[in-house]
Design a protein around this motif. Structure first.
Motif, short mmCIF file in Angstrom:
data_model
loop_
_atom_site.label_atom_id
_atom_site.label_comp_id
_atom_site.label_asym_id
_atom_site.label_seq_id
_atom_site.Cartn_x
_atom_site.Cartn_y
_atom_site.Cartn_z
N GLU A 242 -2.05 11.48 5.63
CA GLU A 242 -1.53 10.11 5.70
C GLU A 242 -2.51 9.13 5.05
OE1 GLU A 242 0.73 6.94 6.04
OE2 GLU A 242 1.36 9.01 6.39
N ALA A 243 -3.81 9.34 5.28
CA ALA A 243 -4.81 8.45 4.69
C ALA A 243 -4.83 8.59 3.17
CB ALA A 243 -6.19 8.77 5.27
N LEU A 244 -4.74 9.81 2.68
CA LEU A 244 -4.70 10.02 1.23
C LEU A 244 -3.45 9.40 0.63
CD1 LEU A 244 -5.66 11.21 -1.43
CD2 LEU A 244 -4.69 13.42 -0.73
N ARG A 245 -2.33 9.63 1.28
CA ARG A 245 -1.07 9.06 0.79
C ARG A 245 -1.16 7.53 0.73
NH1 ARG A 245 3.95 11.24 0.58
NH2 ARG A 245 3.30 12.98 1.91
N ARG A 246 -1.70 6.93 1.77
CA ARG A 246 -1.80 5.46 1.82
C ARG A 246 -2.66 4.94 0.67
NH1 ARG A 246 -3.29 5.30 6.58
NH2 ARG A 246 -5.55 5.28 6.24
N ASP A 247 -3.81 5.58 0.44
CA ASP A 247 -4.70 5.13 -0.63
C ASP A 247 -4.06 5.29 -2.01
OD1 ASP A 247 -6.59 4.43 1.22
OD2 ASP A 247 -7.98 6.07 0.78
N LEU A 248 -3.37 6.41 -2.21
CA LEU A 248 -2.72 6.62 -3.50
C LEU A 248 -1.56 5.65 -3.71
CD1 LEU A 248 -2.71 10.53 -3.75
CD2 LEU A 248 -4.10 8.92 -5.09
N GLU A 249 -0.80 5.39 -2.67
CA GLU A 249 0.30 4.42 -2.80
C GLU A 249 -0.24 3.04 -3.14
OE1 GLU A 249 2.77 4.52 0.66
OE2 GLU A 249 3.48 6.56 0.29
N GLN A 250 -1.34 2.66 -2.52
CA GLN A 250 -1.94 1.36 -2.82
C GLN A 250 -2.41 1.30 -4.27
OE1 GLN A 250 -5.01 0.95 0.16
NE2 GLN A 250 -3.59 0.27 1.76
N TRP A 251 -2.98 2.40 -4.76
CA TRP A 251 -3.49 2.45 -6.14
C TRP A 251 -2.34 2.31 -7.14
CZ3 TRP A 251 -7.95 1.82 -8.41
CH2 TRP A 251 -8.16 2.29 -9.71
N TRP A 252 -1.28 3.08 -6.94
CA TRP A 252 -0.14 3.00 -7.85
C TRP A 252 0.53 1.63 -7.75
CZ3 TRP A 252 1.80 6.26 -11.59
CH2 TRP A 252 1.20 7.52 -11.68
N SER A 253 0.66 1.10 -6.55
CA SER A 253 1.30 -0.21 -6.38
C SER A 253 0.50 -1.32 -7.05
CB SER A 253 1.48 -0.52 -4.89
OG SER A 253 2.37 0.41 -4.29
N ALA A 254 -0.82 -1.25 -6.92
CA ALA A 254 -1.68 -2.29 -7.48
C ALA A 254 -1.61 -2.33 -9.01
CB ALA A 254 -3.12 -2.07 -7.02
N HIS A 255 -1.30 -1.19 -9.63
CA HIS A 255 -1.28 -1.12 -11.09
C HIS A 255 0.14 -1.07 -11.66
CE1 HIS A 255 -5.40 0.15 -10.16
NE2 HIS A 255 -5.70 -0.29 -11.36
#
Length: 277
Positions: A242-255
């Protein structure tokens, strides 16, 4: 290094290479790469391969470079570590009716004679082998004098380089693994090819990732189909995933540059063209 230490190191390296092979054989890179086809064709067009040239596609995946190059008249051989990707590339070549050869093998020890190819290509592939100095030596060895070595490598500073850092924070890589994105650093590339090339052209290019679904679904798409992401998630417990998914979703969303509910992110890579001395 003592004999025992060398034996232990070699054993650990062989274990790592077996894990890397298993990593690329999981998921479904052929399906994953369908959304990368446009960028692969842009890369191929930039190379300007000529009909009749002997081309080696190192870490060829499911044939994203090999098959179009063969369709354009090149005499193509593709090499990949993953057996299932070699099978996918062969199947695609048959479907397209093009003549191309595909072999299972290792970029660090390629099964070809010296100076066998006019053009040696690797798009986002050979950069993932754990011993880059061996890869560089092999790329030089199998390329004829005066021939071209062309690579596309994610840069450390770029979008995918950042994604690798996020995954590595959650699932640290093996200490034997040299960071793949070092192949996207110009000074490192110069050092690795050294006196083996007579000229080296390094330019930064953009590879666009575009999906008709939102960033959260892109992360799930990577988890299911992209081997390294698949294995990273599998190595974690539920809370870690869940933590990995959250960080990756934030990264893709930010860019994300898309405004239609989909996802569009620009990833920088280093386009390398080396002339074999």
């Amino acid at each position: 290094m003592s004999a025992n230490a060398a034996t232990e190191h070699n054993s650990e390296m062989e274990s790592l290479k077996a894990r890397l092979k298993a990593t690329w054989e999981c998921g479904d890179y052929g399906h994953f790469a369908t959304y990368m086809a446009s960028g692969a064709l842009d890369f191929l067009e930039r190379i300007g391969i000529q009909p009749g040239e002997r081309v080696l596609d190192v870490a060829c995946g499911a044939g994203q470079i090999s098959v179009p190059a063969a369709r354009a008249g090149a005499r193509v051989t593709g090499l990949d570590l993953a057996d299932n990707l070699v099978a996918q590339a062969r199947a695609w070549a048959r479907e397209e009716g093009v003549d191309a050869t595909f072999d299972q093998g290792d970029a660090e020890a390629m099964p070809y004679e010296d100076a066998s190819f006019d053009v040696v290509v690797s798009l986002i592939g050979a950069m993932f082998a754990p011993r880059p100095d061996r890869v560089a030596a092999e790329l030089l060895r199998v390329c004829r004098p005066g021939g071209r070595i062309v690579m596309g490598n994610w840069t450390p500073e770029g979008f995918i380089g950042g994604m690798f850092r996020i995954i590595g924070k959650h699932v640290p890589p093996s200490p034997l693994m040299v960071p793949p994105a070092k192949w996207g650093d110009p000074e490192t590339v110069k050092e690795r090819f050294g006196s083996g090339v007579s000229s080296l052209d390094l330019t930064r290019q953009i590879y666009t990732f575009e999906y008709p679904f939102p960033p959260a679904d892109v992360v799930e798409f990577f988890r299911v189909y992209y081997g390294p992401a698949n294995r990273a998630f599998a190595a974690l417990d539920d809370s870690g995933q869940e933590a990995l998914r959250r960080d990756l979703e934030q990264w893709w969303s930010a860019h994300n540059q898309a405004t239609d509910g989909g996802t569009r992110c620009e990833a920088e890579y280093l386009h390398v063209t080396a002339i074999r001395r």
